[in-house]
Write a protein that holds these residues in place. Structure first.
Motif, short mmCIF file in Angstrom:
data_model
loop_
_atom_site.label_atom_id
_atom_site.label_comp_id
_atom_site.label_asym_id
_atom_site.label_seq_id
_atom_site.Cartn_x
_atom_site.Cartn_y
_atom_site.Cartn_z
N GLY A 1 0.79 -1.23 0.00
CA GLY A 1 0.00 0.00 0.00
C GLY A 1 0.82 1.28 0.00
N ASP A 2 2.13 1.19 -0.22
CA ASP A 2 2.96 2.40 -0.20
C ASP A 2 2.56 3.37 -1.31
OD1 ASP A 2 4.29 1.29 1.88
OD2 ASP A 2 6.22 1.07 0.87
N GLY A 3 2.69 4.66 -1.01
CA GLY A 3 2.38 5.68 -2.00
C GLY A 3 1.34 6.66 -1.47
N THR A 4 0.67 7.34 -2.37
CA THR A 4 -0.32 8.33 -1.97
C THR A 4 -1.56 7.64 -1.40
OG1 THR A 4 -1.27 8.37 -4.20
CG2 THR A 4 0.48 9.96 -3.70
N PHE A 5 -2.25 8.37 -0.54
CA PHE A 5 -3.50 7.83 0.02
C PHE A 5 -4.51 8.96 0.17
CE2 PHE A 5 -0.84 8.97 3.67
CZ PHE A 5 -1.72 9.72 4.46
N SER A 6 -5.76 8.56 0.27
CA SER A 6 -6.85 9.51 0.49
C SER A 6 -7.53 9.16 1.81
CB SER A 6 -7.83 9.46 -0.68
OG SER A 6 -8.31 8.14 -0.87
N GLN A 7 -8.73 9.65 1.98
CA GLN A 7 -9.44 9.47 3.25
C GLN A 7 -9.58 7.99 3.63
OE1 GLN A 7 -13.27 11.32 3.21
NE2 GLN A 7 -13.76 10.72 5.31
N GLN A 8 -9.17 7.67 4.86
CA GLN A 8 -9.27 6.32 5.41
C GLN A 8 -9.75 6.43 6.87
OE1 GLN A 8 -8.55 3.52 3.61
NE2 GLN A 8 -7.84 4.64 1.82
N THR A 9 -10.90 7.07 7.06
CA THR A 9 -11.34 7.41 8.41
C THR A 9 -12.06 6.27 9.12
OG1 THR A 9 -13.27 8.46 7.37
CG2 THR A 9 -11.47 9.89 8.05
N THR A 10 -12.26 5.14 8.47
CA THR A 10 -12.90 3.99 9.10
C THR A 10 -11.84 2.95 9.45
OG1 THR A 10 -14.94 4.34 7.84
CG2 THR A 10 -14.63 2.18 8.87
N LEU A 11 -11.73 2.65 10.74
CA LEU A 11 -10.78 1.62 11.17
C LEU A 11 -11.21 0.25 10.68
CD1 LEU A 11 -10.10 2.86 14.81
CD2 LEU A 11 -8.39 2.58 13.01
N PRO A 12 -10.28 -0.67 10.36
CA PRO A 12 -8.84 -0.55 10.61
C PRO A 12 -8.07 0.23 9.54
CG PRO A 12 -9.31 -2.69 9.67
CD PRO A 12 -10.64 -2.02 9.89
N GLY A 13 -8.74 0.72 8.50
CA GLY A 13 -8.07 1.53 7.49
C GLY A 13 -7.51 0.71 6.35
N LYS A 14 -6.54 1.29 5.67
CA LYS A 14 -5.93 0.69 4.49
C LYS A 14 -4.91 -0.38 4.90
CE LYS A 14 -3.26 2.05 0.37
NZ LYS A 14 -2.61 3.21 -0.32
N LEU A 15 -5.05 -1.57 4.32
CA LEU A 15 -4.12 -2.65 4.64
C LEU A 15 -2.80 -2.43 3.91
CD1 LEU A 15 -3.73 -5.39 6.08
CD2 LEU A 15 -4.54 -6.50 3.98
N MET A 16 -1.71 -2.43 4.68
CA MET A 16 -0.38 -2.24 4.11
C MET A 16 0.39 -3.56 4.00
SD MET A 16 -0.49 1.08 3.67
CE MET A 16 1.12 1.86 3.57
N ILE A 17 0.39 -4.33 5.10
CA ILE A 17 1.12 -5.61 5.13
C ILE A 17 0.23 -6.64 5.82
CG2 ILE A 17 3.15 -6.86 5.94
CD1 ILE A 17 4.68 -4.25 6.00
N LEU B 1 -2.97 1.53 7.68
CA LEU B 1 -2.90 2.99 7.70
C LEU B 1 -4.32 3.53 7.80
CD1 LEU B 1 -1.49 5.82 7.00
CD2 LEU B 1 -2.12 5.30 4.64
N TRP B 2 -4.51 4.50 8.70
CA TRP B 2 -5.83 5.15 8.76
C TRP B 2 -5.65 6.64 9.00
CZ3 TRP B 2 -9.54 6.60 12.90
CH2 TRP B 2 -8.91 6.83 14.12
N THR B 3 -6.72 7.41 8.76
CA THR B 3 -6.69 8.86 8.91
C THR B 3 -7.76 9.26 9.91
OG1 THR B 3 -8.20 9.10 7.00
CG2 THR B 3 -5.82 9.23 6.57
N PRO B 4 -7.37 9.55 11.14
CA PRO B 4 -8.36 9.94 12.16
C PRO B 4 -9.21 11.11 11.68
CG PRO B 4 -6.20 9.60 13.15
CD PRO B 4 -6.00 9.56 11.68
N PRO B 5 -10.53 11.03 11.83
CA PRO B 5 -11.39 12.13 11.38
C PRO B 5 -11.22 13.36 12.28
CG PRO B 5 -12.67 10.46 12.56
CD PRO B 5 -11.28 9.91 12.42
#
Length: 206
Positions: A37-53, A166-170
């Motif tokens: 998941g490396d690179g740019t990201f956008s809104q990920q305000t819902t846990l657990p967020g974007k899976l990286m590994i 990876l997640w983005t706290p609201p």
């Protein structure tokens, strides 16, 4: 040939006294898991967020006739985060362990996690409500976690499962950095090792 008593950490093959493989510390699992998941990201305000590994379930069955302990070693690579005013981002990771027949719990980082890297920036906004120009970089050194297992009996199975998200706290601003949102994350990889350490033989065999 005379019959002699030896430890189960030793063997006699072809009339020669030898050291068995399980009598010394040894790597029984050593794999590097790359981030997807490396690179740019956008809104990920819902846990657990974007899976990286996601390592999936790592399994090892003890092949020693003696009990042993396993050292779990998790080595995280360097990590980078870039966020734009007024947003925030956080990288979380977690591992779960099971001994015996059951699988480990899914390592959901929503409430419990062992490691975290975060970045946030809030420089307010102008009178029109547009966030001021602002970007924030965070660089984290490589890190390591070590955790000992309980005693593992002969033929018993140890299983490990690791995940990084990876997640983005609201709240999340779509017009961050004065309408030029820049957000990126680089996790690179995580190396997972299982190192089996022998126990002393408390009996002898003939």
């Amino acid at each position: 040939m005379a019959s002699v008593c030896v430890s189960q950490n030793l063997g006699i093959g072809g009339g020669l006294l030898a050291v068995t493989p399980w009598s010394l510390p040894r790597h029984v699992h050593d794999v590097t898991y790359n981030s997807v998941g490396d690179g740019t990201f956008s809104q990920q305000t819902t846990l657990p967020g974007k899976l990286m590994i996601d390592s999936g379930i790592i399994s090892w069955t003890s092949d020693s006739p003696l009990p042993c302990r396993v050292l779990l070693r998790i080595q995280r690579a360097t990590r980078d985060l870039l966020v734009s005013n007024p947003n925030a981002a956080q990288i979380r990771d977690r591992y779960t362990v099971a001994i015996g027949g059951a699988n480990p719990r899914v390592p959901d980082v929503s409430s419990t996690y062992q490691g975290a890297t975060g970045a946030s920036l809030d420089l307010s906004a102008n009178y029109l409500g547009d966030p001021y120009i602002g970007r924030y970089w965070v660089y984290e050194d490589a890190a390591i976690i070590e955790d000992w297992s309980p005693l593992i009996q002969p033929g018993e199975v140890i299983k490990v499962w690791y995940r990084c998200n990876l997640w983005t706290p609201p709240p999340w601003s779509n017009n961050a950095n004065h309408g030029d949102p820049q957000h990126s994350a680089t996790v690179r990889h995580t190396r997972i090792q299982l190192i089996a350490f022998p126990e002393q033989d408390t009996a002898v065999v003939s």
